[in-house]
Structures are given as C-alpha cells and as structure tokens.
Design a protein around this motif. Sequence first.
Motif, PDB file in Angstrom:
ATOM      1  N   SER A   1       6.008  10.283  -1.170  1.00 43.34           N
ATOM      2  CA  SER A   1       5.382   9.347  -2.114  1.00 43.34           C
ATOM      3  C   SER A   1       4.578   8.293  -1.361  1.00 43.34           C
ATOM      4  O   SER A   1       3.478   7.919  -1.794  1.00 43.34           O
ATOM      5  CB  SER A   1       6.457   8.682  -2.966  1.00 43.34           C
ATOM      6  OG  SER A   1       7.189   9.636  -3.715  1.00 43.34           O
ATOM      7  N   ILE A   2       5.108   7.848  -0.241  1.00 43.07           N
ATOM      8  CA  ILE A   2       4.375   6.860   0.558  1.00 43.07           C
ATOM      9  C   ILE A   2       3.089   7.463   1.109  1.00 43.07           C
ATOM     10  O   ILE A   2       2.022   6.825   1.102  1.00 43.07           O
ATOM     11  CB  ILE A   2       5.273   6.343   1.697  1.00 43.07           C
ATOM     12  CG1 ILE A   2       6.476   5.579   1.132  1.00 43.07           C
ATOM     13  CG2 ILE A   2       4.488   5.448   2.642  1.00 43.07           C
ATOM     14  CD1 ILE A   2       7.488   5.143   2.184  1.00 43.07           C
TER      15      ILE A   2
ATOM     16  N   LEU B   1      -4.243   7.699  -1.304  1.00 47.00           N
ATOM     17  CA  LEU B   1      -5.023   7.151  -2.417  1.00 47.00           C
ATOM     18  C   LEU B   1      -5.663   5.818  -2.070  1.00 47.00           C
ATOM     19  O   LEU B   1      -6.361   5.230  -2.895  1.00 47.00           O
ATOM     20  CB  LEU B   1      -4.129   7.002  -3.650  1.00 47.00           C
ATOM     21  CG  LEU B   1      -3.606   8.313  -4.265  1.00 47.00           C
ATOM     22  CD1 LEU B   1      -2.642   8.020  -5.411  1.00 47.00           C
ATOM     23  CD2 LEU B   1      -4.776   9.173  -4.758  1.00 47.00           C
ATOM     24  N   GLY B   2      -5.422   5.345  -0.877  1.00 47.76           N
ATOM     25  CA  GLY B   2      -6.048   4.102  -0.443  1.00 47.76           C
ATOM     26  C   GLY B   2      -5.204   2.859  -0.587  1.00 47.76           C
ATOM     27  O   GLY B   2      -5.684   1.746  -0.350  1.00 47.76           O
TER      28      GLY B   2
ATOM     29  N   GLY C   1       0.606  -2.678   3.595  1.00 50.34           N
ATOM     30  CA  GLY C   1       1.212  -3.955   3.219  1.00 50.34           C
ATOM     31  C   GLY C   1       1.668  -3.981   1.777  1.00 50.34           C
ATOM     32  O   GLY C   1       2.722  -4.527   1.449  1.00 50.34           O
ATOM     33  N   ALA C   2       0.859  -3.363   0.878  1.00 52.27           N
ATOM     34  CA  ALA C   2       1.236  -3.321  -0.536  1.00 52.27           C
ATOM     35  C   ALA C   2       2.480  -2.465  -0.743  1.00 52.27           C
ATOM     36  O   ALA C   2       3.343  -2.785  -1.564  1.00 52.27           O
ATOM     37  CB  ALA C   2       0.077  -2.780  -1.364  1.00 52.27           C
ATOM     38  N   ILE C   3       2.569  -1.365   0.015  1.00 50.45           N
ATOM     39  CA  ILE C   3       3.746  -0.498  -0.107  1.00 50.45           C
ATOM     40  C   ILE C   3       4.992  -1.229   0.402  1.00 50.45           C
ATOM     41  O   ILE C   3       6.057  -1.181  -0.225  1.00 50.45           O
ATOM     42  CB  ILE C   3       3.522   0.813   0.678  1.00 50.45           C
ATOM     43  CG1 ILE C   3       2.355   1.590   0.060  1.00 50.45           C
ATOM     44  CG2 ILE C   3       4.799   1.653   0.685  1.00 50.45           C
ATOM     45  CD1 ILE C   3       1.966   2.820   0.853  1.00 50.45           C
TER      46      ILE C   3
ATOM     47  N   LYS D   1       1.854   8.653   7.027  1.00 54.12           N
ATOM     48  CA  LYS D   1       0.445   8.622   6.652  1.00 54.12           C
ATOM     49  C   LYS D   1      -0.038   9.927   6.033  1.00 54.12           C
ATOM     50  O   LYS D   1      -1.139  10.011   5.530  1.00 54.12           O
ATOM     51  CB  LYS D   1      -0.409   8.288   7.874  1.00 54.12           C
ATOM     52  CG  LYS D   1      -0.125   6.894   8.436  1.00 54.12           C
ATOM     53  CD  LYS D   1      -1.012   6.601   9.618  1.00 54.12           C
ATOM     54  CE  LYS D   1      -0.720   5.198  10.174  1.00 54.12           C
ATOM     55  NZ  LYS D   1      -1.568   4.876  11.347  1.00 54.12           N
ATOM     56  N   ARG D   2       0.804  10.955   6.140  1.00 52.91           N
ATOM     57  CA  ARG D   2       0.406  12.237   5.553  1.00 52.91           C
ATOM     58  C   ARG D   2       1.636  12.932   4.984  1.00 52.91           C
ATOM     59  O   ARG D   2       2.764  12.614   5.350  1.00 52.91           O
ATOM     60  CB  ARG D   2      -0.260  13.131   6.595  1.00 52.91           C
ATOM     61  CG  ARG D   2       0.666  13.476   7.753  1.00 52.91           C
ATOM     62  CD  ARG D   2      -0.075  14.320   8.788  1.00 52.91           C
ATOM     63  NE  ARG D   2       0.795  14.638   9.922  1.00 52.91           N
ATOM     64  CZ  ARG D   2       1.648  15.644   9.954  1.00 52.91           C
ATOM     65  NH1 ARG D   2       1.766  16.430   8.884  1.00 52.91           N
ATOM     66  NH2 ARG D   2       2.389  15.881  11.012  1.00 52.91           N
ATOM     67  N   ILE D   3       1.432  13.900   4.109  1.00 48.97           N
ATOM     68  CA  ILE D   3       2.532  14.631   3.483  1.00 48.97           C
ATOM     69  C   ILE D   3       3.070  15.642   4.474  1.00 48.97           C
ATOM     70  O   ILE D   3       2.320  16.387   5.126  1.00 48.97           O
ATOM     71  CB  ILE D   3       2.043  15.352   2.206  1.00 48.97           C
ATOM     72  CG1 ILE D   3       1.538  14.309   1.194  1.00 48.97           C
ATOM     73  CG2 ILE D   3       3.139  16.192   1.601  1.00 48.97           C
ATOM     74  CD1 ILE D   3       0.978  14.922  -0.047  1.00 48.97           C
TER      75      ILE D   3
END
Length: 205
Positions: A105-106, A112-113, A117-119, A198-200
């Motif tokens: 999910s992260i 998605l941009g 920091g928001a996460i 950073k990637r699935i």
Amino acid sequence: VYQDITNGGRTAKAHLPYEQDAVLWYTINADVRPGVDALAKAKDYGKQFPSVKVTHLEQYLEQTLGSTIRQMTVAAFLSVLLALSIAVLITVLFLQMLMAKDRDSIAIMRSLGISGGAIIKQYLIRIGIVLAAGILVGTFAAKIWGQGIAGLLMSSMGASSIRFAKEPWTVSAAWPILFGGLVGSAAWIAALSGRKYKRIDRRSE
C-alpha cells in the motif's frame, strides 16, 4: 492509635492512670521559633542535659527511614526508566511491523505521487491517538489506584498507610510530556523506515 515505623506500623497513646516507677521512658517533643537553628538547639540541649537523649527530627528520620527512602527513590527511577524503555521498544517494533505489512500500500501511494512525509504523518497520527489515550488513562489510573496499590506494597514494611506527596505539575504535565516526547520521537524514527518501500514487491504476489 497512629501510624509509626515500630510495633508493626501502629502505636497507641491514651490518657490512663500509671505508676511513675514503672515508666520506661518519657518523650518530650519540642519546637523552635522561626529562624532558630533546630540542629544547633538540639546539640545545645544535649550538652545541658547529658543524661537525656536529644534527637533532631531530620536526623532521626534520616537514621530510621533514610535507607528506605533512598531505595524507593532508586526503585522509582528504575521503574520509570523501564517503563519508558518498554514503551519505546513496543512502539518501534509495532510500527515497523505495521509498515512492513502495508509495504504494498505504501509503494502504491508512493507511485501515485504521495510524498513519504505525508505517509509517515498518517502513521504518526494513528500512533499519537493511541499514545494520548494511554497517557490519559495511565495518569487517571495512577491518581485513583496508585496510592492504594503502593500502600499494599508498603504495608509489609511497617507502613500501614501512605499518602503520595501532591505534585500535580510533575504527575499531570512533566512525566506525560517526557513520555509522549520520547515515544513520539521513537515512532517518528521508526516511521522513516517506510521510505524504503518505493515499489511493489512482486514476490509477495
């Protein structure tokens, strides 16, 4: 009947007829005027009345309860240190486990941009809500049941009942702020580990 450190924690006084020859000792409590050095006055009385045992109250407390007070101070410090260590450790491990579980999910949110920091802020808000609730519940529980539990533990040492010294700023402000600051800092540091997703990970599919 009042609390004492002798006779199992209780001593009694009463106005009763007595035989003067059967009295073991007399105790006279003396107070001094403001500004008078009580220790110097006790030494002066000791010189004037060599057959009388003159004891300064603070020295008496140090001799009888000094070691107990020091041991309780060390125990309290170690308890606080242990509680903080456990809270920080559990927070870090839980947050890292949670972010590892949500790694896909992260990664999707990062794709998605959405900034790292928001996460991180999302996880910190969730941890912060639980932390604030825990501090509030713990503070109120300590005020309601803390004195009674400590009294039960101290009853085996001869103190039939104890009363906590009231320090509202320390209990209600200083310790919660310290606790919240340390746990919050640990959570923020642990949340930084989420930046590596950073990637699935296709191997998990």
